[in-house]
Design an enzyme around this catalytic site. Structure first.
Site, mmCIF file in Angstrom:
data_model
loop_
_atom_site.group_PDB
_atom_site.id
_atom_site.type_symbol
_atom_site.label_atom_id
_atom_site.label_comp_id
_atom_site.label_asym_id
_atom_site.label_seq_id
_atom_site.Cartn_x
_atom_site.Cartn_y
_atom_site.Cartn_z
ATOM 1 N N HIS A 90 40.624 94.293 -64.024
ATOM 2 C CA HIS A 90 41.858 93.542 -63.877
ATOM 3 C C HIS A 90 41.495 92.869 -62.488
ATOM 4 O O HIS A 90 40.703 93.246 -61.750
ATOM 5 C CB HIS A 90 42.646 94.494 -63.378
ATOM 6 N N ASN A 91 42.008 91.697 -62.512
ATOM 7 C CA ASN A 91 41.708 90.452 -61.433
ATOM 8 C C ASN A 91 43.024 89.705 -61.414
ATOM 9 O O ASN A 91 43.347 88.968 -62.234
ATOM 10 C CB ASN A 91 40.434 89.916 -61.722
#
Length: 334
Positions: A90-91
């Site tokens: 996730h970013n």
């Protein structure tokens, strides 16, 4: 019916040869209708993935939430560098000086280790500053969007005691395959049991073993939040008394709109130690939930961090050579 089906597949997915027939029987419809609706929702990108969801740490991976402070003009290049690591699932860009938030995991046989990997990424991206926020205590991780509007505001979060098992080669082979998206067909697991030359009873008994051991959290569908109408998702951080962290964390986790709830470390430049992911269809709805939580949670302060951009949201692919390949390419970064 569509919303009922979407609600159902996020919960306890039937681990049987024909799971969609079980769901159809429960909801008083046909297997064909369930499959038609699910394939339509998949095509529309409402359903992100349907698979086993594994516990990174129970598989031996080291992981942490990480926040980088990246100058605006360097964000585009920094994102490419961060996202190139196979352990980044996730970013996001969030509304804070620490503007780039990502989750990082390194493999059990990592030569560099977690700290050195983050240090290398900070150097490559020219981050001004960074903080590592590993999980000190997990209270909840369970993404279930209230698609029907019928879910209660609070839910009981079960405390699970895990059994210990030694993973065999067959366990590993099943993990490698069950981590990927299934097809919406009558027998979605048939391909796996054919490839491994095992029967359904063996396959499902091993998945149950993995779940009892906490290695598999659950088998379920994950929806694309925004596509499903949940457009206001906030990571709310709270400054709570460390001595009462567990008690307060349990209160926060009981809110149904909270999908993730953790205790993490504090730093001189980061006073927040309780992290909650809150999901709502509108900012007003989410802020209302946060306000209600704040009335029950004793904290010195809290802050909602909304994501302005999503740069990456995938599942980590476990036991692949991509991790060692990244380390080999970047091990000489000073």
């Amino acid at each position: 019916m569509k919303q009922e089906i979407l609600s159902r597949i996020q919960k306890k997915f039937p681990l049987v040869a024909r799971p969609f027939k079980v769901i159809a029987d429960e909801l008083g419809t046909t297997e064909d209708e369930v499959l038609t609706i699910l394939n339509e929702e998949k095509k529309a990108n409402i359903i992100r993935q349907t698979s086993a969801i594994f516990d990174t740490k129970r598989l031996g991976y080291k992981s942490s939430l990480v926040a980088f402070k990246i100058p605006q003009e360097k964000i585009s290049e920094a994102i490419k560098i961060i996202n190139s690591h196979p352990g980044v699932s996730h970013n996001y860009e969030r509304n804070h000086d620490f503007n780039i938030w990502f989750t990082m995991a390194v493999a059990p046989d990592s030569i560099l280790g977690l700290d050195k990997t983050i240090e290398i990424l900070a150097k490559l991206t020219e981050a001004d500053e960074y903080i590592m926020l590993p999980t000190l205590k997990l209270f909840k991780i369970n993404v279930k969007l209230n698609t029907t509007g019928k879910d209660e505001k609070k839910e009981k979060v079960k405390k699970v005691v895990h059994t210990e098992i030694e993973l065999t080669p067959l366990h590993h082979e099943i993990i490698k395959r069950a981590q990927y998206d299934i097809e919406f067909v009558e027998e979605p697991f048939k391909k796996i049991i054919t490839e491994l030359d095992i029967d359904y009873d063996t396959f499902f008994s091993i998945l149950q073993e993995l779940q009892d051991a906490g290695i598999m959290r659950r088998f379920a569908s994950i929806l694309n939040h925004r596509k499903a109408g949940f457009n206001a998702n906030a990571m709310v951080v709270w400054d709570v008394d460390e001595e009462r962290g567990e008690e307060i964390g349990e209160k926060a986790a009981a809110f149904s709109a909270v999908s993730h709830c953790y205790l993490r470390p504090k730093y001189p430049n980061w006073p927040y130690n309780l992290f909650t992911m809150v999901h709502g269809k509108t900012t007003e709805e989410t802020n209302g939930i946060i306000q209600e939580m704040a009335s029950e949670i004793e904290s010195k302060s809290h802050m909602p961090l909304y994501s302005s951009r999503e740069f990456k949201k995938v599942r980590i692919e476990y036991f692949t050579p991509a991790f060692s390949e990244w380390e080999e390419e970047n091990k000489n970064v000073a």
